[in-house]
Scaffold this motif. Structure first.
Motif, short mmCIF file in Angstrom:
data_model
loop_
_atom_site.label_atom_id
_atom_site.label_comp_id
_atom_site.label_asym_id
_atom_site.label_seq_id
_atom_site.Cartn_x
_atom_site.Cartn_y
_atom_site.Cartn_z
N VAL A 162 1.00 -1.03 -0.27
CA VAL A 162 -0.09 0.23 0.44
C VAL A 162 1.31 1.10 0.06
CG1 VAL A 162 -2.03 1.03 1.52
CG2 VAL A 162 -1.63 -1.40 0.89
N MET A 163 1.84 0.93 0.99
CA MET A 163 2.61 2.45 0.91
C MET A 163 3.54 2.46 -0.59
SD MET A 163 1.61 3.89 3.31
CE MET A 163 2.99 5.17 3.34
N MET A 164 3.55 1.76 -0.80
CA MET A 164 5.34 1.71 -1.87
C MET A 164 3.95 2.81 -3.12
SD MET A 164 8.04 0.37 -2.94
CE MET A 164 8.43 -0.98 -2.01
N ILE A 165 2.84 1.81 -3.43
CA ILE A 165 1.42 2.41 -4.43
C ILE A 165 1.20 4.28 -4.05
CG2 ILE A 165 -0.50 2.94 -5.68
CD1 ILE A 165 -0.28 -0.89 -5.58
N SER A 166 0.90 3.64 -2.60
CA SER A 166 0.76 5.89 -2.37
C SER A 166 1.58 5.96 -2.30
CB SER A 166 -0.14 5.48 -0.85
OG SER A 166 -1.29 4.32 -0.68
N LEU A 167 2.93 6.47 -1.68
CA LEU A 167 4.16 6.98 -1.72
C LEU A 167 3.88 7.68 -3.32
CD1 LEU A 167 6.18 5.87 0.62
CD2 LEU A 167 4.62 8.28 0.93
N GLN A 168 4.43 6.63 -4.50
CA GLN A 168 4.20 7.10 -5.60
C GLN A 168 3.43 8.05 -5.89
OE1 GLN A 168 5.29 3.63 -8.23
NE2 GLN A 168 4.87 4.76 -10.01
N ALA A 169 2.69 7.61 -5.91
CA ALA A 169 0.94 8.49 -6.08
C ALA A 169 1.54 10.19 -5.87
CB ALA A 169 0.19 7.57 -5.78
N ALA A 170 1.39 9.72 -4.08
CA ALA A 170 1.89 10.95 -3.67
C ALA A 170 3.44 12.40 -4.56
CB ALA A 170 1.91 10.58 -2.33
N VAL A 171 4.80 11.64 -4.95
CA VAL A 171 5.80 12.06 -5.79
C VAL A 171 5.02 12.06 -6.65
CG1 VAL A 171 7.59 11.79 -5.98
CG2 VAL A 171 7.66 10.81 -3.98
N ASN A 172 4.39 12.29 -7.37
CA ASN A 172 3.70 12.17 -8.47
C ASN A 172 3.43 13.04 -8.89
OD1 ASN A 172 1.58 12.34 -11.09
ND2 ASN A 172 3.89 11.87 -11.80
N ILE A 173 2.03 13.55 -8.11
CA ILE A 173 1.27 14.57 -7.76
C ILE A 173 1.89 15.85 -7.68
CG2 ILE A 173 -0.66 15.39 -6.46
CD1 ILE A 173 -1.67 12.55 -7.12
N GLY A 174 2.19 15.37 -6.37
CA GLY A 174 3.49 17.07 -5.72
C GLY A 174 4.29 17.55 -6.53
N VAL A 175 4.90 16.59 -7.96
CA VAL A 175 6.54 17.31 -8.99
C VAL A 175 5.27 17.77 -9.64
CG1 VAL A 175 7.66 16.58 -10.56
CG2 VAL A 175 8.06 15.32 -8.60
N THR A 176 4.40 17.24 -10.04
CA THR A 176 3.54 18.01 -11.69
C THR A 176 3.28 18.92 -11.16
OG1 THR A 176 1.51 16.03 -10.99
CG2 THR A 176 3.17 15.78 -12.72
N THR A 177 2.45 18.64 -9.33
CA THR A 177 2.12 20.30 -9.10
C THR A 177 2.87 21.54 -8.52
OG1 THR A 177 1.20 19.60 -6.80
CG2 THR A 177 -0.22 19.32 -8.83
N SER A 178 4.03 20.81 -9.19
CA SER A 178 5.63 22.15 -8.85
C SER A 178 5.72 22.19 -6.82
CB SER A 178 5.12 23.48 -8.95
OG SER A 178 5.42 22.87 -10.21
N LEU A 179 5.17 21.23 -5.96
CA LEU A 179 5.01 21.23 -4.80
C LEU A 179 6.24 20.27 -4.33
CD1 LEU A 179 1.17 20.18 -3.26
CD2 LEU A 179 2.68 22.49 -3.28
N LEU A 180 7.23 19.89 -5.51
CA LEU A 180 8.25 18.46 -4.93
C LEU A 180 9.06 19.02 -6.09
CD1 LEU A 180 6.39 15.48 -3.61
CD2 LEU A 180 7.81 17.64 -2.30
N PRO A 181 10.37 19.14 -5.77
CA PRO A 181 11.40 19.18 -6.33
C PRO A 181 11.04 17.67 -7.64
CG PRO A 181 12.68 18.88 -4.78
CD PRO A 181 11.29 18.37 -4.39
#
Length: 354
Positions: free
Chosen positions: A307-326
């Protein structure tokens, strides 16, 4: 309750897969490497979807204790495949990264399979050494040393994202396993410092990090994320309409892979992007519910890690594409083009069904 959680989980994953195929039809025709076939990436994704469904059925049908007994086989196999990325004429080097193996009919990304090997190992380790894992040696030093066998080749592939993802999942599994908070804190600090140190010594990654901090000073490095923000803004609440997006027309690089989320926002609007986020939250909630009701400690840790592997990957992608993460290239689970990732994510869903 657990059965209802599985039903919601399957319905949510199915909806995300359908959304992914639809958006690939819309975006991949404009990709530069489509080889003159506007359906090239759709065909490949459907092929990998079939492989992934077979993997999910296998994971769902085989007693999950089989993975507990044979974790070392998958761990060692993933390590060998990672090394093949550096072998001439077998490994492929794209955009400065050696992450793929040429299969002739397609490519395979071993770091995706390394997620499974790492997950099996972590679940086995903390179920076998339940009491000992509260100490420094068995709860931190030894297991991190073994996990590093997979992480080191991934770092040399210049795949910082998957390195951080596996490490973060390791921290999450340690937390659920009851590891001492001081070791979790130490591992978290060491991981963040390590990622920053590696990124600052790689010119391209350094530029992305600096662009995140000062986008006005590094417009070239911030270009992709800027185009993603333009896509979200253009779509507004209701979107421009399916197929009517403009950013996919070579304005936004990798619009069909890492930056497919802004394309959803541009064409389908804020309503669908928010529903997509809710879908990943449902996967996290329902998956955690299933893992919590597992029959034993290994099942609990295996399910929660998936669950965490999938959820964290989704969170990183969404964070990057919305400029919340590098900026960091990481596919959006079940939606982005990427056969290896789709197969592994479906395999993990199969583990939860089991």
């Amino acid at each position: 309750m657990q059965k209802h959680g599985i039903h919601f989980l399957l319905l949510t994953v199915s909806a995300l897969i359908v959304l992914g195929v639809v958006m690939l039809f819309s975006t991949s025709a404009f990709a530069q490497d489509s080889h003159g076939d506007i359906y090239f990436f759709v065909k490949r994704q459907v092929m990998w979807l079939c492989v992934g469904l077979v993997a999910a059925v296998v994971a769902a049908r085989i007693d999950y204790h089989f993975w507990e007994r044979t974790w070392w086989v998958w761990f060692g196999g993933a390590f060998v495949l990672l090394l093949l990325c550096f072998v001439p004429h077998i490994g492929l080097r794209v955009n400065g990264s050696s992450r793929w193996i040429n299969l002739g009919i397609g490519t395979l990304q071993p770091s995706e399979l390394a997620k499974i090997g790492a997950l099996f190992f972590l679940a086995w380790w903390f179920s076998k050494f339940e009491v000992e894992s509260k100490g420094f040696l068995m709860g931190f030093a030894a297991q991190m040393g073994i996990l590093g066998i997979l992480l080191v080749p991934i770092v040399f592939e210049v795949d910082i994202g998957n390195t951080a993802l596996i490490g973060a999942t390791g921290v999450a599994v340690m937390f659920v396993a009851g590891a001492a908070m001081r070791w979790l804190f130490l591992m978290g600090v060491a991981g963040v410092c390590g990622v920053i140190a590696v990124a600052m010594n790689i010119t391209e990654r350094q530029g992305r990090l600096l662009a995140f901090l000062h986008p006005d000073r590094y417009p070239n490095e911030f270009y992709q994320q800027l185009q993603g923000l333009i896509a979200f803004g253009s779509g507004g609440i209701f979107g421009l309409g399916l197929g009517e997006g403009r950013q996919k027309m070579l304005y936004t690089p990798y619009a069909h892979t890492d930056f497919i989320f802004p394309m959803i926002g541009e064409e389908l609007g804020l309503r669908i992007t928010l529903l997509t986020v809710v879908a990943y939250l449902l996967i996290c909630l329902c998956g955690s519910l299933v893992a919590t009701n597992a029959r034993d400690r290994f099942g609990l840790l295996l399910g929660f890690g998936a669950v965490m592997m999938i959820s964290l990957q989704a969170a990183v992608n969404i964070g990057v594409t919305t400029s919340l993460l590098p900026n960091k290239g990481m596919p959006l689970p079940f939606i982005s083009y990427g056969g290896s990732n789709l197969m592994v994510c479906l395999f993990m869903i199969g583990l939860l069904i089991n």
